[in-house]
Design a protein around this motif. Structure first.
Motif, PDB file in Angstrom:
ATOM      1  N   LEU A   1      -2.420   0.722  -6.038  1.00  0.00           N
ATOM      2  CA  LEU A   1      -1.950  -0.048  -4.889  1.00  0.00           C
ATOM      3  C   LEU A   1      -2.908   0.166  -3.725  1.00  0.00           C
ATOM      4  O   LEU A   1      -3.447   1.261  -3.547  1.00  0.00           O
ATOM      5  CB  LEU A   1      -0.538   0.397  -4.484  1.00  0.00           C
ATOM      6  N   GLN A   2      -3.089  -0.863  -2.923  1.00  0.00           N
ATOM      7  CA  GLN A   2      -3.983  -0.786  -1.762  1.00  0.00           C
ATOM      8  C   GLN A   2      -3.215  -0.146  -0.602  1.00  0.00           C
ATOM      9  O   GLN A   2      -2.913  -0.797   0.402  1.00  0.00           O
ATOM     10  CB  GLN A   2      -4.473  -2.194  -1.386  1.00  0.00           C
ATOM     11  N   THR A   3      -2.914   1.142  -0.744  1.00  0.00           N
ATOM     12  CA  THR A   3      -2.054   1.812   0.226  1.00  0.00           C
ATOM     13  C   THR A   3      -2.588   3.193   0.593  1.00  0.00           C
ATOM     14  O   THR A   3      -3.557   3.686   0.023  1.00  0.00           O
ATOM     15  CB  THR A   3      -0.624   1.997  -0.326  1.00  0.00           C
ATOM     16  N   SER A   4      -1.869   3.817   1.525  1.00  0.00           N
ATOM     17  CA  SER A   4      -2.126   5.196   1.939  1.00  0.00           C
ATOM     18  C   SER A   4      -1.592   6.161   0.883  1.00  0.00           C
ATOM     19  O   SER A   4      -1.191   5.759  -0.211  1.00  0.00           O
ATOM     20  CB  SER A   4      -1.425   5.459   3.271  1.00  0.00           C
ATOM     21  N   HIS A   5      -1.540   7.427   1.238  1.00  0.00           N
ATOM     22  CA  HIS A   5      -1.059   8.483   0.348  1.00  0.00           C
ATOM     23  C   HIS A   5       0.435   8.333   0.038  1.00  0.00           C
ATOM     24  O   HIS A   5       0.929   8.975  -0.879  1.00  0.00           O
ATOM     25  CB  HIS A   5      -1.312   9.839   1.031  1.00  0.00           C
ATOM     26  N   SER A   6       1.139   7.477   0.786  1.00  0.00           N
ATOM     27  CA  SER A   6       2.597   7.377   0.656  1.00  0.00           C
ATOM     28  C   SER A   6       3.039   5.939   0.379  1.00  0.00           C
ATOM     29  O   SER A   6       3.672   5.301   1.217  1.00  0.00           O
ATOM     30  CB  SER A   6       3.265   7.896   1.935  1.00  0.00           C
ATOM     31  N   PRO A   7       2.748   5.399  -0.794  1.00  0.00           N
ATOM     32  CA  PRO A   7       3.095   4.007  -1.092  1.00  0.00           C
ATOM     33  C   PRO A   7       4.593   3.747  -1.128  1.00  0.00           C
ATOM     34  O   PRO A   7       5.033   2.615  -0.920  1.00  0.00           O
ATOM     35  CB  PRO A   7       2.460   3.775  -2.471  1.00  0.00           C
ATOM     36  N   PHE A   8       5.391   4.786  -1.367  1.00  0.00           N
ATOM     37  CA  PHE A   8       6.847   4.629  -1.395  1.00  0.00           C
ATOM     38  C   PHE A   8       7.408   4.345  -0.006  1.00  0.00           C
ATOM     39  O   PHE A   8       8.562   3.944   0.133  1.00  0.00           O
ATOM     40  CB  PHE A   8       7.517   5.877  -1.989  1.00  0.00           C
ATOM     41  N   LEU A   9       6.581   4.537   1.036  1.00  0.00           N
ATOM     42  CA  LEU A   9       6.992   4.196   2.398  1.00  0.00           C
ATOM     43  C   LEU A   9       6.345   2.903   2.883  1.00  0.00           C
ATOM     44  O   LEU A   9       6.979   2.086   3.533  1.00  0.00           O
ATOM     45  CB  LEU A   9       6.640   5.340   3.355  1.00  0.00           C
ATOM     46  N   SER A  10       5.059   2.703   2.548  1.00  0.00           N
ATOM     47  CA  SER A  10       4.361   1.518   3.050  1.00  0.00           C
ATOM     48  C   SER A  10       4.533   0.300   2.144  1.00  0.00           C
ATOM     49  O   SER A  10       4.534  -0.836   2.614  1.00  0.00           O
ATOM     50  CB  SER A  10       2.873   1.823   3.214  1.00  0.00           C
ATOM     51  N   GLN A  11       4.711   0.531   0.843  1.00  0.00           N
ATOM     52  CA  GLN A  11       4.889  -0.568  -0.110  1.00  0.00           C
ATOM     53  C   GLN A  11       5.974  -0.196  -1.132  1.00  0.00           C
ATOM     54  O   GLN A  11       5.711  -0.091  -2.335  1.00  0.00           O
ATOM     55  CB  GLN A  11       3.569  -0.874  -0.823  1.00  0.00           C
ATOM     56  N   PRO A  12       7.201  -0.004  -0.664  1.00  0.00           N
ATOM     57  CA  PRO A  12       8.249   0.445  -1.579  1.00  0.00           C
ATOM     58  C   PRO A  12       8.558  -0.549  -2.696  1.00  0.00           C
ATOM     59  O   PRO A  12       8.833  -0.145  -3.833  1.00  0.00           O
ATOM     60  CB  PRO A  12       9.461   0.652  -0.664  1.00  0.00           C
ATOM     61  N   GLU A  13       8.516  -1.864  -2.396  1.00  0.00           N
ATOM     62  CA  GLU A  13       8.840  -2.857  -3.423  1.00  0.00           C
ATOM     63  C   GLU A  13       7.822  -2.820  -4.560  1.00  0.00           C
ATOM     64  O   GLU A  13       8.177  -2.854  -5.737  1.00  0.00           O
ATOM     65  CB  GLU A  13       8.900  -4.260  -2.813  1.00  0.00           C
ATOM     66  N   ALA A  14       6.539  -2.751  -4.205  1.00  0.00           N
ATOM     67  CA  ALA A  14       5.493  -2.706  -5.226  1.00  0.00           C
ATOM     68  C   ALA A  14       5.560  -1.399  -6.014  1.00  0.00           C
ATOM     69  O   ALA A  14       5.360  -1.378  -7.236  1.00  0.00           O
ATOM     70  CB  ALA A  14       4.122  -2.868  -4.583  1.00  0.00           C
ATOM     71  N   THR A  15       5.846  -0.303  -5.319  1.00  0.00           N
ATOM     72  CA  THR A  15       5.979   0.987  -5.992  1.00  0.00           C
ATOM     73  C   THR A  15       7.101   0.945  -7.011  1.00  0.00           C
ATOM     74  O   THR A  15       6.951   1.392  -8.155  1.00  0.00           O
ATOM     75  CB  THR A  15       6.227   2.107  -4.965  1.00  0.00           C
ATOM     76  N   VAL A  16       8.234   0.393  -6.610  1.00  0.00           N
ATOM     77  CA  VAL A  16       9.380   0.286  -7.508  1.00  0.00           C
ATOM     78  C   VAL A  16       9.070  -0.637  -8.683  1.00  0.00           C
ATOM     79  O   VAL A  16       9.479  -0.376  -9.821  1.00  0.00           O
ATOM     80  CB  VAL A  16      10.625  -0.211  -6.733  1.00  0.00           C
ATOM     81  N   LYS A  17       8.340  -1.698  -8.425  1.00  0.00           N
ATOM     82  CA  LYS A  17       7.986  -2.623  -9.507  1.00  0.00           C
ATOM     83  C   LYS A  17       7.211  -1.888 -10.602  1.00  0.00           C
ATOM     84  O   LYS A  17       7.468  -2.084 -11.798  1.00  0.00           O
ATOM     85  CB  LYS A  17       7.150  -3.774  -8.950  1.00  0.00           C
ATOM     86  N   ILE A  18       6.265  -1.044 -10.207  1.00  0.00           N
ATOM     87  CA  ILE A  18       5.505  -0.272 -11.191  1.00  0.00           C
ATOM     88  C   ILE A  18       6.413   0.733 -11.891  1.00  0.00           C
ATOM     89  O   ILE A  18       6.337   0.916 -13.120  1.00  0.00           O
ATOM     90  CB  ILE A  18       4.327   0.453 -10.520  1.00  0.00           C
ATOM     91  N   MET A  19       7.290   1.378 -11.136  1.00  0.00           N
ATOM     92  CA  MET A  19       8.187   2.364 -11.730  1.00  0.00           C
ATOM     93  C   MET A  19       9.119   1.726 -12.761  1.00  0.00           C
ATOM     94  O   MET A  19       9.366   2.299 -13.828  1.00  0.00           O
ATOM     95  CB  MET A  19       8.993   3.055 -10.622  1.00  0.00           C
ATOM     96  N   VAL A  20       9.610   0.552 -12.461  1.00  0.00           N
ATOM     97  CA  VAL A  20      10.487  -0.151 -13.403  1.00  0.00           C
ATOM     98  C   VAL A  20       9.719  -0.515 -14.666  1.00  0.00           C
ATOM     99  O   VAL A  20      10.221  -0.369 -15.791  1.00  0.00           O
ATOM    100  CB  VAL A  20      11.088  -1.412 -12.741  1.00  0.00           C
ATOM    101  N   GLU A  21       8.481  -0.957 -14.496  1.00  0.00           N
ATOM    102  CA  GLU A  21       7.639  -1.274 -15.656  1.00  0.00           C
ATOM    103  C   GLU A  21       7.419  -0.021 -16.505  1.00  0.00           C
ATOM    104  O   GLU A  21       7.428  -0.087 -17.738  1.00  0.00           O
ATOM    105  CB  GLU A  21       6.298  -1.836 -15.183  1.00  0.00           C
ATOM    106  N   ALA A  22       7.237   1.114 -15.840  1.00  0.00           N
ATOM    107  CA  ALA A  22       7.049   2.373 -16.563  1.00  0.00           C
ATOM    108  C   ALA A  22       8.298   2.744 -17.354  1.00  0.00           C
ATOM    109  O   ALA A  22       8.220   3.130 -18.528  1.00  0.00           O
ATOM    110  CB  ALA A  22       6.682   3.491 -15.586  1.00  0.00           C
TER     111      ALA A  22
END
Length: 329
Positions: free
Chosen positions: A237-258
């Motif tokens: 993800l094109q994010t900082s060290h904390s994607p769960f705060l800056s891009q939570p939807e995209a982070t969750v999308k990857i987690m669900v795929e996992a």
């Protein structure tokens, strides 16, 4: 046994489980995935807290879930990756040959297991190495050793270090939630570390704009793990060290795929009027023949990682052979 696993979330240094609130809300409300968080003792204003204390805390949460027949996916960020990887030990599914009695077989049907690991801007733990061992005991420029207090002190702007792509007001809130970090947990505890990613499949969420753990180092880590036999899926993800705060939807999308990859099952998705569409582009890193820049961007770091992994494997073979020769004398 419950069909879908529980996600056990382990935070990183200086962080409390509250940092995961955004993605926990999305995972539970939109995808009906059970979540359990771990509070690390090394972040609770106790300079005597050790890596073993953090490990025990994580394993307690995992044990509670699997004892109720639920499988578990460990999610870990930054330093939490060492805790999460090590906490897997003893909780993975036994190999077919390990179940030798009817009692064991019955027990295996009623007990859950750790079935996967999701690492976020973290590393792949090597058994027998403490967190700071790969750095030869020298802290990175972002923090220093405070021998008087026993804590690791951040000496750069926490907002820039962790949350530079989070809106100012929100970033200041998260900075206010940072805690102390015990030095003992970072420098000691090598005897308790474990390469859990070699026991279960792993997904890695890389962070391209990371100012704490450079993305090139992350890509090398992935290459190393793959060379050493790890089954690793890699997303960025094109994010900082904390994607769960800056891009939570995209982070969750990857987690669900996992999770779907680990279980072979579809995870329900429930739309929400309050949910915002993801602004982040999810990348699957890899060198492509017709894109020369991708060779430099992805290919070289992954290749260096493979070389590093091969070196570690060869060193391990040599050490075992050496010990075998001398033990037979």
């Amino acid at each position: 046994m419950s069909d879908l696993p529980t996600l056990v979330l382990v935070p990183g240094s200086w962080h409390q489980p509250v940092c995961y609130d955004k993605i926990v809300k999305l995972l539970q409300e939109q995808h009906k995935l059970r979540c359990a968080t771990v509070t690390l003792p090394s972040t609770l204003d106790n300079p005597s807290a050790t890596f073993k204390d953090d490990l025990d805390a994580a394993q307690k949460v995992i044990s509670n879930e699997i004892s109720q027949g639920r499988n578990v996916v460990v999610v870990a960020h930054s330093y939490g990756g060492m805790v999460g990887n090590s906490a897997v030990k003893g909780f993975t599914r036994p190999k077919p040959g390990d179940l030798t009695t009817t009692q064991d077989q019955s027990q295996s049907q009623s007990t859950g297991y750790v079935i996967g690991i999701i690492l976020i801007a973290s590393g792949f733990t090597l058994t027998g190495l403490a967190f700071m061992d790969p750095f030869l005991g020298h802290p990175p420029p972002a923090w220093v050793v405070n021998k008087e207090t026993g804590y690791a002190d951040i000496v750069v702007s926490p907002r820039e270090f962790f949350y530079h792509d989070v809106p100012d007001d929100e970033a200041e809130f998260w900075v206010s939630k940072l805690t102390t970090q015990s030095l003992k947990a970072l420098f000691e505890g090598a005897e308790y570390t474990y390469a859990g990613w070699q026991d279960v499949p792993a997904w890695y969420i890389g962070t391209v704009e990371d100012r704490g753990l450079p993305v090139l180092a992350q890509r090398m880590n992935v290459g190393m793990a793959r060379e050493m036999g790890g089954k690793v899926q890699h997303r960025e993800l094109q994010t900082s060290h904390s994607p769960f705060l800056s891009q939570p939807e995209a982070t969750v999308k990857i987690m669900v795929e996992a999770v779907e990859s680990f279980t072979g099952m579809s995870v329900a998705t429930q739309s929400s009027e309050d949910a915002e569409p993801s602004r982040a582009l999810i990348t699957v890193p890899g060198a492509r023949v017709l894109q020369p820049f991708s060779w430099l961007k992805f290919g070289l770091p992954l290749a260096f990682g493979h070389l590093l992994g091969r070196g570690i494997v060869i060193f391990g073979w040599g050490r075992r052979a050496w010990r075998s020769i001398f033990s037979s004398r």
